[in-house]
Design an enzyme around this catalytic site. Structure first.
Site, PDB file in Angstrom:
ATOM      1  N   HIS A 148       0.824  -1.207   0.000  1.00  0.00           N
ATOM      2  CA  HIS A 148       0.000   0.000   0.000  1.00  0.00           C
ATOM      3  C   HIS A 148       0.857   1.257   0.000  1.00  0.00           C
ATOM      4  CE1 HIS A 148       0.898   0.991   4.179  1.00  0.00           C
ATOM      5  NE2 HIS A 148       0.716  -0.281   4.468  1.00  0.00           N
ATOM      6  N   GLU A 202      -2.203  -7.072   7.815  1.00  0.00           N
ATOM      7  CA  GLU A 202      -0.858  -6.939   8.373  1.00  0.00           C
ATOM      8  C   GLU A 202      -0.744  -7.716   9.676  1.00  0.00           C
ATOM      9  OE1 GLU A 202       2.143  -6.858   8.123  1.00  0.00           O
ATOM     10  OE2 GLU A 202       2.731  -4.779   7.743  1.00  0.00           O
TER      11      GLU A 202
END
Length: 184
Positions: free
Chosen positions: A4, A74
């Site tokens: 990202h 994550e």
């Protein structure tokens, strides 16, 4: 694989696992620059972590028809969420996510199990898969793709808004490109 775009926390080196933080203006700009670099490649499936920073990066890169995959989130940093490695090392010398526990968070084995499922899912598809996710989770994904232990993800440094390509060379899992961004 695409990490990202930049967030305030990624720019500051803060561990960002479960906190759903937005991209910075720079993060949005660089995420948009991914679109022309990915436009000429056909993908059989596009997967993204459910976190806003990953889904927004996918959208800005031109991918709106994506499938959310919770296994791509994550690492859950538990008590270390929102703080930096140097801050953690003030009380736990030499701490690293790769070698030490994350109190209140996930173990390396738990993260590895999630990313093993992604590897199986990708290998089951005929054609390329594009994945939007996070720094540590993508480093673990690379390690597991190659058949390495989770801790070996430490050797795969990964910047925000970069493209990495995993593949196979005559049946052997390989890294074809790594950490490719505008400045690489």
């Amino acid at each position: 694989m695409v990490r990202h775009g930049e967030t305030e926390w990624s720019a500051a080196g803060k561990h960002t696992g479960v906190t759903d933080i937005s991209l910075t203006e720079r993060g949005e700009r660089v995420a948009r620059s991914l679109a022309p670099r990915l436009a000429d490649t056909e993908f059989a499936q596009v997967l993204t972590s459910p976190r806003r920073r990953a889904t927004h990066t996918a959208e800005l890169a031109g991918f709106t028809d994506v499938e959310i995959d919770g296994d791509l989130v994550e690492w859950d940093y538990g008590d270390y969420e929102g703080i930096t490695t140097p801050q953690i090392q003030e009380t736990v010398p030499n701490w690293s996510v790769w070698t030490h526990p994350t109190p209140g968070g996930e173990t390396a084995a738990q993260v590895g199990a999630r990313l093993d499922r992604v590897v199986q899912r990708v290998r089951a598809v005929d054609g390329r898969t594009l994945v939007f996710a996070h720094g540590h989770s993508l480093r673990v994904l690379a390690a597991r793709w190659l058949g390495l232990e989770v801790a070996e993800g430490r050797i795969f440094d990964l910047d925000t808004a970069t493209i990495s390509v995993l593949g196979d060379d005559r049946g052997t899992p390989v890294v074809q490109r790594w950490n490719v961004g505008d400045s690489h």
